[in-house]
Write a protein that holds these residues in place. Sequence first.
Motif, short mmCIF file in Angstrom:
data_model
loop_
_atom_site.label_atom_id
_atom_site.label_comp_id
_atom_site.label_asym_id
_atom_site.label_seq_id
_atom_site.Cartn_x
_atom_site.Cartn_y
_atom_site.Cartn_z
N ARG A 90 0.80 -1.21 0.00
CA ARG A 90 0.00 0.00 0.00
C ARG A 90 0.85 1.27 0.00
O ARG A 90 0.41 2.33 -0.44
CB ARG A 90 -0.86 0.01 1.25
CG ARG A 90 -2.29 0.36 0.94
CD ARG A 90 -3.10 0.40 2.21
NE ARG A 90 -4.35 -0.28 1.99
CZ ARG A 90 -5.40 -0.10 2.76
NH1 ARG A 90 -5.33 0.69 3.81
NH2 ARG A 90 -6.52 -0.73 2.50
N CYS A 91 2.06 1.18 0.54
CA CYS A 91 2.91 2.38 0.69
C CYS A 91 3.33 2.88 -0.68
O CYS A 91 3.81 2.12 -1.51
CB CYS A 91 4.14 2.03 1.53
SG CYS A 91 5.36 3.36 1.55
N GLU A 92 3.12 4.17 -0.94
CA GLU A 92 3.47 4.77 -2.23
C GLU A 92 4.63 5.75 -2.10
O GLU A 92 4.90 6.52 -3.01
CB GLU A 92 2.23 5.44 -2.84
CG GLU A 92 1.19 4.40 -3.24
CD GLU A 92 -0.18 4.97 -3.55
OE1 GLU A 92 -0.36 6.20 -3.46
OE2 GLU A 92 -1.07 4.17 -3.87
N GLY A 93 5.25 5.76 -0.94
CA GLY A 93 6.44 6.60 -0.78
C GLY A 93 6.15 8.09 -0.70
O GLY A 93 6.96 8.90 -1.14
N HIS A 94 5.00 8.47 -0.16
CA HIS A 94 4.70 9.90 -0.04
C HIS A 94 5.60 10.60 0.97
O HIS A 94 5.78 11.81 0.92
CB HIS A 94 3.23 10.12 0.32
CG HIS A 94 2.29 9.72 -0.78
ND1 HIS A 94 2.16 10.45 -1.93
CD2 HIS A 94 1.50 8.65 -0.93
CE1 HIS A 94 1.31 9.85 -2.74
NE2 HIS A 94 0.89 8.75 -2.16
N LEU B 233 5.30 11.42 4.03
CA LEU B 233 4.76 12.33 5.05
C LEU B 233 5.02 11.76 6.44
O LEU B 233 5.19 12.51 7.40
CB LEU B 233 3.26 12.54 4.83
CG LEU B 233 2.87 13.08 3.46
CD1 LEU B 233 1.37 13.35 3.39
CD2 LEU B 233 3.62 14.35 3.11
N GLU C 222 11.98 3.88 -1.14
CA GLU C 222 11.28 2.84 -0.37
C GLU C 222 11.31 3.21 1.11
O GLU C 222 12.37 3.62 1.62
CB GLU C 222 12.01 1.49 -0.52
CG GLU C 222 11.88 0.84 -1.88
CD GLU C 222 10.56 0.09 -2.04
OE1 GLU C 222 9.93 -0.25 -1.02
OE2 GLU C 222 10.17 -0.13 -3.20
N VAL D 213 1.40 7.53 11.82
CA VAL D 213 0.30 6.69 11.37
C VAL D 213 -0.84 7.58 10.85
O VAL D 213 -1.44 7.34 9.81
CB VAL D 213 -0.19 5.79 12.52
CG1 VAL D 213 -1.52 5.13 12.18
CG2 VAL D 213 0.87 4.74 12.83
N ARG D 214 -1.12 8.65 11.58
CA ARG D 214 -2.23 9.53 11.22
C ARG D 214 -2.02 10.23 9.90
O ARG D 214 -2.94 10.47 9.14
CB ARG D 214 -2.38 10.61 12.30
CG ARG D 214 -3.58 10.40 13.17
CD ARG D 214 -3.98 11.69 13.86
NE ARG D 214 -4.94 12.46 13.08
CZ ARG D 214 -6.17 12.07 12.83
NH1 ARG D 214 -6.62 10.94 13.28
NH2 ARG D 214 -6.98 12.83 12.11
N VAL D 215 -0.76 10.58 9.61
CA VAL D 215 -0.51 11.45 8.47
C VAL D 215 -0.43 10.66 7.16
O VAL D 215 -0.55 11.24 6.09
CB VAL D 215 0.77 12.28 8.71
CG1 VAL D 215 2.01 11.47 8.43
CG2 VAL D 215 0.74 13.55 7.92
N CYS D 216 -0.24 9.35 7.23
CA CYS D 216 -0.12 8.59 5.98
C CYS D 216 -1.41 8.72 5.18
O CYS D 216 -2.48 8.34 5.66
CB CYS D 216 0.17 7.12 6.24
SG CYS D 216 0.18 6.18 4.69
N PRO D 217 -1.32 9.27 3.95
CA PRO D 217 -2.55 9.57 3.20
C PRO D 217 -3.26 8.34 2.67
O PRO D 217 -4.41 8.43 2.24
CB PRO D 217 -2.07 10.46 2.06
CG PRO D 217 -0.64 10.14 1.88
CD PRO D 217 -0.12 9.71 3.23
N VAL D 218 -2.57 7.20 2.63
CA VAL D 218 -3.20 6.00 2.09
C VAL D 218 -3.39 4.92 3.15
O VAL D 218 -3.66 3.76 2.83
CB VAL D 218 -2.41 5.46 0.87
CG1 VAL D 218 -2.49 6.45 -0.28
CG2 VAL D 218 -0.95 5.18 1.23
N ALA D 219 -3.22 5.28 4.42
CA ALA D 219 -3.44 4.35 5.53
C ALA D 219 -2.58 3.09 5.41
O ALA D 219 -3.06 1.97 5.56
CB ALA D 219 -4.93 3.99 5.66
N PRO E 107 5.76 9.43 -5.66
CA PRO E 107 6.82 10.43 -5.55
C PRO E 107 8.15 9.94 -6.13
O PRO E 107 8.87 10.71 -6.74
CB PRO E 107 6.91 10.67 -4.04
CG PRO E 107 5.51 10.41 -3.57
CD PRO E 107 5.02 9.28 -4.42
N GLY F 42 -7.04 7.09 2.74
CA GLY F 42 -7.18 5.64 2.74
C GLY F 42 -7.02 5.04 1.35
O GLY F 42 -6.29 5.57 0.52
#
Lengths: 62, 393
Positions: free
Chosen positions: A9-13, A15, A31, A51-57, B103, B338
């Motif tokens: 799920r992690c897209e490397g934003h 944040l 990564e 945890v809160r700031v991750c935009p994709v949970a 990104p 999400g």
Amino acid sequence: MRIVLDRPRCEGHGLCEEAAPDLMHLDEDGELVLDREEISDADAALANAAVRVCPVAALRLA
Amino acid sequence: MTDTAPPISDLDLFDDTVLVDPHPSYAALRDLGGVVHLPANDVHVLTRYDVIRNALGDWESFSSAGAIGFNPMVNAALTGTSLASDPPVHTQLRAALTANLSPRALRGLKDSIDAKADALVEELVNKGSFEAIDGLARALPLAVVADLIGFTGHVRANMLRWGQAAMQVIGPMNQRTAESFPIAGELYDWCSTVAAEDLAPGSVGRGIFEAEARGDIPPNTAGHIIHQYLGAGVDTTIASIGNILALFAAHPEQLALVRENPSLVPAAFNEVLRYWAPVHAWGRRATRDVEVDGVLVPQGAQVAILFGAGNRDPRHYEDPDAFLVGRNPVDHLSFGYGPHGCAGQGLARLEAHAVIEALARRVGRLVVGPEVRVPSNITRSIEELPVLKMAPA
Ligand code: HEM
Ligand code: SF4
């Protein structure tokens, strides 16, 4: 308490790193690397913020 | 499980006056409850921060399938896209969509986007007075997305109309939607026939076709991916850049803070997004009877998420109606959250940060005339913004 990453799920934003640079960072390839998975009480607030700031949970506490 | 029905309001969510200035209506709905039933639109709106964030995270109760738009035609047309799917199908579609938008994939674009934004702002400072929506808010995203996808020729000229129409048709079947369907159809047709050779060599668009040819993504998905970049990524970004200019003009002391401390650039964009959400309403469907904030959202109900109402919820943000770049609201709702959280947010940030940096570096005084707004179903943006004076720093 542990911090758990849902890797696909992690897209490397990145944040989460901005919120808690002592706990995690993006490597050269973008990564996410968890530098500390076991979270002490002292770091709980930072871990929560990440945890809160991750935009994709992609992060959670277990 | 409660059987208490949600409070009811006679508001029409897509009325012209509400679309142009939704914040008073958002406040009234939020005061009524976290969920409010609007018989005029046959929807249950989600209005408070926690309610919205929980629903966005809970795809099992609030499904996107056949539900993100507010008329059956658009929901049928979006079937099979990432936006309108739930996990596990969504997870695969999203992976193909974000491979080029993450990104790390976008890292190579930063310098050219910064240079484009800086050149545009320099040119405008030299002019001193101009119309800012065409001159900056549309100019930058159109150039960036066109180069990203590798558009050439007439397609480039159509991007603005196509992007606007693609958002407009998400609304209920009103006149705006009916007039926009043929234009959204042109975009759809073009995306279903476009081939690799139509796109510039080396572009991300061309790369998506090459990935399809290699079998990295399923057959016939390349055109759909490009469709979503254009449909979801043009009108929204234009809105946010217009909002940057208008809000800095209205709050010069906030621009001064960023000028003194450029590390506030990301915080400033978060606050612009929180303060004026580019997306008015977005749909979901309740898959079961769900209890929310002590009331019942019945199974099958069409739900409308009001990102902008959550962003101004005083239960979550102190003094929510003040525009303060220093608050850095990293958890604003304007990109959703999400599984469907905006796939293009990395690109939107690159563009907006480039604009804010250029403004902070080059602009001293910014004086604007009254902004012109026209009602539109989904994207809330400024149509015209006369800049009377943009003086160098
Ligand atoms: C400031 C600019 C933008 C805003 C405010 C915005 C807003 C949003 C929102 C609210 C969602 C969530 C929809 C949902 O929950 O169902 C979303 C999803 C999406 N956005 Fe954006 N967006 C912006 C820019 C972009 C850009 C530049 C692109 C692409 C080039 C893009 C592509 C997408 C895609 C493909 C999705 C669907 C993701 C999925 O279904 O998993 N967006 N956007
Ligand atoms: S914020 Fe979320 S998506 Fe971004 S790097 Fe951290 S875990 Fe990954």
